[in-house]
Design a protein around this motif. Sequence first.
Motif, short mmCIF file in Angstrom:
data_model
loop_
_atom_site.label_atom_id
_atom_site.label_comp_id
_atom_site.label_asym_id
_atom_site.label_seq_id
_atom_site.Cartn_x
_atom_site.Cartn_y
_atom_site.Cartn_z
N PHE A 96 74.83 36.68 -42.66
CA PHE A 96 75.05 38.12 -42.79
C PHE A 96 74.34 38.88 -41.67
O PHE A 96 74.86 39.85 -41.11
N LEU A 97 73.12 38.44 -41.36
CA LEU A 97 72.33 39.18 -40.38
C LEU A 97 72.75 38.88 -38.94
O LEU A 97 72.63 39.75 -38.07
N VAL A 98 73.24 37.67 -38.69
CA VAL A 98 73.55 37.31 -37.30
C VAL A 98 74.63 38.22 -36.70
O VAL A 98 74.44 38.74 -35.59
N PRO A 99 75.76 38.46 -37.37
CA PRO A 99 76.73 39.38 -36.75
C PRO A 99 76.16 40.77 -36.52
O PRO A 99 76.46 41.40 -35.50
N ILE A 100 75.32 41.24 -37.45
CA ILE A 100 74.72 42.57 -37.26
C ILE A 100 73.83 42.55 -36.03
O ILE A 100 73.86 43.47 -35.20
N ALA A 101 73.05 41.48 -35.89
CA ALA A 101 72.16 41.39 -34.74
C ALA A 101 72.97 41.32 -33.45
O ALA A 101 72.62 41.98 -32.46
N ILE A 102 74.04 40.54 -33.47
CA ILE A 102 74.87 40.43 -32.25
C ILE A 102 75.47 41.79 -31.91
O ILE A 102 75.43 42.23 -30.76
N ALA A 103 75.98 42.47 -32.93
CA ALA A 103 76.58 43.78 -32.66
C ALA A 103 75.55 44.77 -32.15
O ALA A 103 75.88 45.72 -31.43
N SER A 104 74.29 44.57 -32.51
CA SER A 104 73.26 45.51 -32.05
C SER A 104 72.97 45.35 -30.56
O SER A 104 72.32 46.21 -29.96
N THR A 105 73.43 44.26 -29.96
CA THR A 105 73.13 44.05 -28.54
C THR A 105 74.19 44.64 -27.63
O THR A 105 74.12 44.50 -26.42
N TRP A 106 75.21 45.25 -28.24
CA TRP A 106 76.38 45.72 -27.49
C TRP A 106 76.00 46.46 -26.22
O TRP A 106 76.54 46.24 -25.15
N GLU A 107 75.03 47.39 -26.38
CA GLU A 107 74.58 48.13 -25.21
C GLU A 107 73.19 47.71 -24.75
O GLU A 107 72.85 47.85 -23.59
N ALA A 108 72.41 47.18 -25.68
CA ALA A 108 71.02 46.90 -25.36
C ALA A 108 70.88 45.74 -24.38
O ALA A 108 69.99 45.73 -23.54
N VAL A 109 71.77 44.75 -24.50
CA VAL A 109 71.66 43.60 -23.61
C VAL A 109 72.76 43.67 -22.57
O VAL A 109 73.95 43.65 -22.89
N GLN A 110 72.38 43.79 -21.29
CA GLN A 110 73.36 43.86 -20.20
C GLN A 110 73.15 42.71 -19.21
O GLN A 110 73.97 42.49 -18.33
N ASP A 111 72.05 42.03 -19.40
CA ASP A 111 71.64 41.03 -18.43
C ASP A 111 71.94 39.63 -18.99
O ASP A 111 71.51 39.32 -20.09
N ARG A 112 72.66 38.84 -18.24
CA ARG A 112 73.01 37.48 -18.67
C ARG A 112 73.52 37.45 -20.12
O ARG A 112 72.97 36.78 -20.99
N VAL A 113 74.55 38.21 -20.33
CA VAL A 113 75.08 38.41 -21.67
C VAL A 113 75.54 37.09 -22.28
O VAL A 113 75.29 36.78 -23.44
N LEU A 450 72.46 59.07 -34.04
CA LEU A 450 73.03 57.73 -34.04
C LEU A 450 74.54 57.78 -33.77
O LEU A 450 75.23 58.69 -34.21
N THR A 451 75.02 56.78 -33.04
CA THR A 451 76.46 56.67 -32.82
C THR A 451 77.10 56.02 -34.05
O THR A 451 76.41 55.48 -34.91
N ARG A 452 78.42 56.07 -34.09
CA ARG A 452 79.11 55.42 -35.20
C ARG A 452 78.79 53.93 -35.28
O ARG A 452 78.63 53.36 -36.36
N ARG A 453 78.70 53.32 -34.09
CA ARG A 453 78.41 51.90 -34.07
C ARG A 453 77.03 51.63 -34.69
O ARG A 453 76.86 50.71 -35.49
N GLU A 454 76.08 52.45 -34.34
CA GLU A 454 74.73 52.25 -34.87
C GLU A 454 74.69 52.45 -36.38
O GLU A 454 74.04 51.70 -37.11
N VAL A 455 75.39 53.49 -36.84
CA VAL A 455 75.44 53.71 -38.29
C VAL A 455 76.12 52.53 -38.96
O VAL A 455 75.66 52.04 -40.00
N ALA A 456 77.18 52.04 -38.33
CA ALA A 456 77.91 50.92 -38.93
C ALA A 456 77.04 49.68 -39.05
O ALA A 456 77.23 48.87 -39.96
N LEU A 457 76.09 49.52 -38.15
CA LEU A 457 75.19 48.38 -38.25
C LEU A 457 74.30 48.48 -39.48
O LEU A 457 73.97 47.48 -40.12
N LEU A 458 73.89 49.70 -39.80
CA LEU A 458 72.94 49.90 -40.90
C LEU A 458 73.63 49.91 -42.26
O LEU A 458 73.02 49.52 -43.26
#
Lengths: 498, 663
Positions: A96-113, A450-458
């Motif tokens: 359950f948590l892994v997809p949420i964590a992955i989705a949280s990197t959408w903008e945060a991780v840009q390096d060696r994605v 918060l953006t919609r994406r961020e709200v959707a994560l929570l």
Amino acid sequence: MDVLFSTLTTVTAFPLVGVVILLFMRGEQKTALRWVALTTALITFGLSLLMLAQFSIAPGFQLVIRTPWFRVGDFAADFYLGVDGISVLLVLLTTFLVPIAIASTWEAVQDRVREFLIAFLLLEVGMVGVFLALDLVLFYVFWEFTLLPMLFLIGIWGGERRTYAALKFFLYTFAGSIFMLVAIVWLGLSYGTFALPELMARGLPAGTQTWLFLAFALAFAIKVPVWPLHSWLPDAHVEAPTAGSVILAGVLLKLGTYGFVRFNLGLFPQAAVQFAPFLGVLAVIGILYGALVSYAQADAKKLVAYSSVSHLGFVMLGLFALNPLGLQGALLQMINHGLSTGALFLLVGFIYERRHTRLLSEFGGLWKVMPIYAALALVVFLSSAGLPGLNGFVGEFTILLGAWDGYAHWGFAAAAALGVILAAVYLLWLFFKMFQGEVTNPKNAGLPDLTRREVALLVPLLILIVWIGVYPQPFFDLMAPAVDALAANLSAAALAVR
Amino acid sequence: MFSLVPLVVLFPLAGFAANAFFGRQLGAARAGLLAVLAAGAAFLVAVVQLAALAGNGFAPVTVPVAEWLRVGDFHVAWAFQVDTLSVTMMLVVAGVGTLIHIYALGYMREDVQHNGDPGRYPRFFVYLNLFLASMLVLVGADNFLMLFVGWEGVGLCSYLLIGFWFEKGAAGLGNARAAMKAFVVNRIGDFGLLLAMFLIYWTFGTLTFSELFERLKTVRLDATGQLIVTAITLLLLLGATGKSAQLPLYVWLPDAMAGPTPVSALIHAATMVTAGIYMITRNHVLFALAPQSMEVVAWIGAATALFAGTIAVAQTDIKRVLAYSTISQLGFMIAAVGLGAYVAGMFHLVTHAFFKALLFLSAGSVIQAVERGGAQGGAHAGQSAEAHHDPQDMRFMGGLWGKLPITQWVFLIGALALAGLPPLAGFFSKDEILLDAFEHNPAIFWVLVAAAFLTAFYMGRQLLLVFFGQPRSTAAAHATESPAVVTTPLIILALLSFFGGLLNLPKFGLYGYAGSLLLKEFLSFSVEAEALPFNAFVAGLSTVLALAALGLAYVLYGRAQATAQDRDPLAALLGPVFGWLRDKWYVDELYGFLVVTPFNTLSQLAARALDLGGVDMTFNNLGELARAVGAGLARFQLGYARRYALVMFLGAVAVLAYFLIAR
């Protein structure tokens, strides 16, 4: 092929499919890479729901698959998976948590994605494997397997002191697990099997239980972390990227508490009875100490990290109450902590992405600027502070009620209950520093909410936070038969000890 | 009809949810109306429960709603206890609650303008409805755990509403600090409640009220059992001192006045703060087994009544006087239940809800009248220096009589009811408490008499400072009456404060006997009710003292006070003692010195010296050792993530492939 397509194998190994696809993609297609990883994680979650559907509320291991793995002389290990009431919710929490964590990197991780996502999916394989492995060698392999992706997540995508934190994390956990490895090898050679159910059925003599208990306990205590073995945790959390922290707090710490339940309580019940007061003391110290230190932090993420020391202290206290109330409370609290603290780290991540700082002194008055953020944070903080009606309270109350009549003295529960006051102190303090007052720092004035994406994560986390708070019975029901069997075993051991 | 009781919670909960999610879209008018309707609907459900009880011969009923927690042998459900005690509370909470919701429609409209954020209007009603839902969970619960949900739920709402203007107050943080203080201090009390629950469960095997009390009826307590029951009741008392603002945990309530005035009326006067009295009354069977605890309860209440009264006489903030008065009156109620006079305690709870809600709301009307006066007066005269004084400071009021034709009368009724003048409601309810103390514990009686004297005195002082004499500011000189949406609830509450005594008149002559259903008969279906005969001495004494105190107030404040800077006449009378009273006996400073500062120091010490200096260093040094041994490990080339990921993946594939294919 039955083994390959059995439910538990697919739940464990499906993320590897995503890894293969990612390997064949180009590193620049960042969005596509993210979608592949997210889809993989979501399908894995779907598979774990399938597992839940096939799971029946009964004691013992289910959906078991077993096939010989390798043999070197007398040393024979199996690929041996199974799920029971103790592990089922933890597997679900992970997927359950892994997809949420992955989705949280959408903008945060840009390096060696691509590499990031591969590490993440491999981490999932390791974590689910730990919860499902019934062969001690296989368990150990999965256990160590989780170490490397996390090492890279911190060491490569981490903050300024990432190398220090990553190494600290690695050395701590690795050092602890060496003793566990010795104990596992000794067990296998002495009894001719690494199969957990067989070892449990056989029962070990009280004398050997003691040192085996300690060898396993050290590995798990570092992972939990039990006070005073916690000092890797704040560094690891502060340096880890948000998604790494979510999984670190949400799932990796539970590998430790799960290990305690599965091995220290399941395999060495007599030693568990003897060590219960000792671990109870450490748990209570962890609760109060973690809370006190948490309150003194200047960095929001460190504050949340130390709060984990406190919250995991509750879990340990419940486990070593050794009665059904304490055990079920502790198992539920593992889930609760995964949800609440996962959400807390997401929340800290959201503001970090906006301001690139987590210092409390930089904030203040954010409620005015980011009302949605503030409202959602408030619910999560209150869940973490154990407000009745939300999930944390159900776990803590059950744990304390169990611990009051557990193998440790009732005074432990009373002292631990002080932690409930302290939790309000440091969490309201955090809310106060971040959200209340006027906006005094001009850098905060124009922050977007918060953006919609961020709200959707929570939102999925919040739904479970409320659900477990109001109607936790389905969760308790899932674990009840397994826990009752374990508790019965423990009380038999207690009689034998006396 | 009993099956409708969950609606008493669900209506406000639905109002909460609707406004929480859609409040902004609905807009101020519709959001407010929705909240009022939700509150009104809850009140109707409470009335229906009253009718249902009447149809059932007033026998208690348990209404289960859903399974909640079943772990091992432990079990609690979501279930309502409908009996005369809980329905009394429901009627007061939802009834007064609805009136205050209506008042808030008007009051908050001005308040959000005044504080410069009109968009926050719906949020107020979100919290207010959540409060009603929580409070009704608290009073409707059939077990301790559900009570605790409501108990902490109202605490949360209190926190949110004290900090409603979280960016206002001293240094922009004062309100938020007050909110935090309220929550944390209440948590200390909740700690007691939590431990009490553990003890109750492990001693009696249940947290459900009806089961517990059934078991207590047949229980034979040995010495240990006696000790445990005493401990349980004292822990419950700790909970009550938090929520009901008694010594030593009362310190949060005066600061809670940072919340908008309807909050002070509803939560910090009429309903939430009475939860401790309700909880003790609910557990009267338990307390009856612990006479020593009862003694402690009675003394805590009496001591608080007097102590808070002494502070109230020297305050200058119109709401702070009322806040300390609330603490004092709650002390009367706690003393009553400590004496076993549960009906007297509940009776005073009900009348106090009427007149104290009335006083706070009237004070709110006065404050806004002065604010309007300030805006208007400032515009006329072009002055600004004086316009910035605190609109709640009574030193800047005066001479409002005649300017606020409705507010002045209802305030007078509320003040005289609180002062305990016959035939107003406060006279009868306070008299019953005094009477019980007179019969059972003379020492407590005299303490309460002293507190009652102070009550009448500070209310007389407040009346004179606010309404009489000359206006001591342009704002006061230009004050204007509030709109009808504000004054209508005031009139209703004034009528209740006037005639509320009829709920439970003393037995006098023929009245109160055959066939009548006064509060004491009504409540006797839930708690033991002792009906003492009317005592002319007690009634006479309290009336004479109240008149004397009002007279003294007139002597001191009747003429003086030409300007806001005048010395308080009481200061001349009391000398240095006045400073101690005004500065609240320095209790906040004492707690700061004894608790807050040591706690902060300890926390810093633990974080710096112990954790970073001790634990972390020790293990880092161990780590150095490990690093020296594993030097290769330390040279990890972390840059080549791809390669590592690939190696790991290949490893994983090899493992899987081995047993799948090789076998």
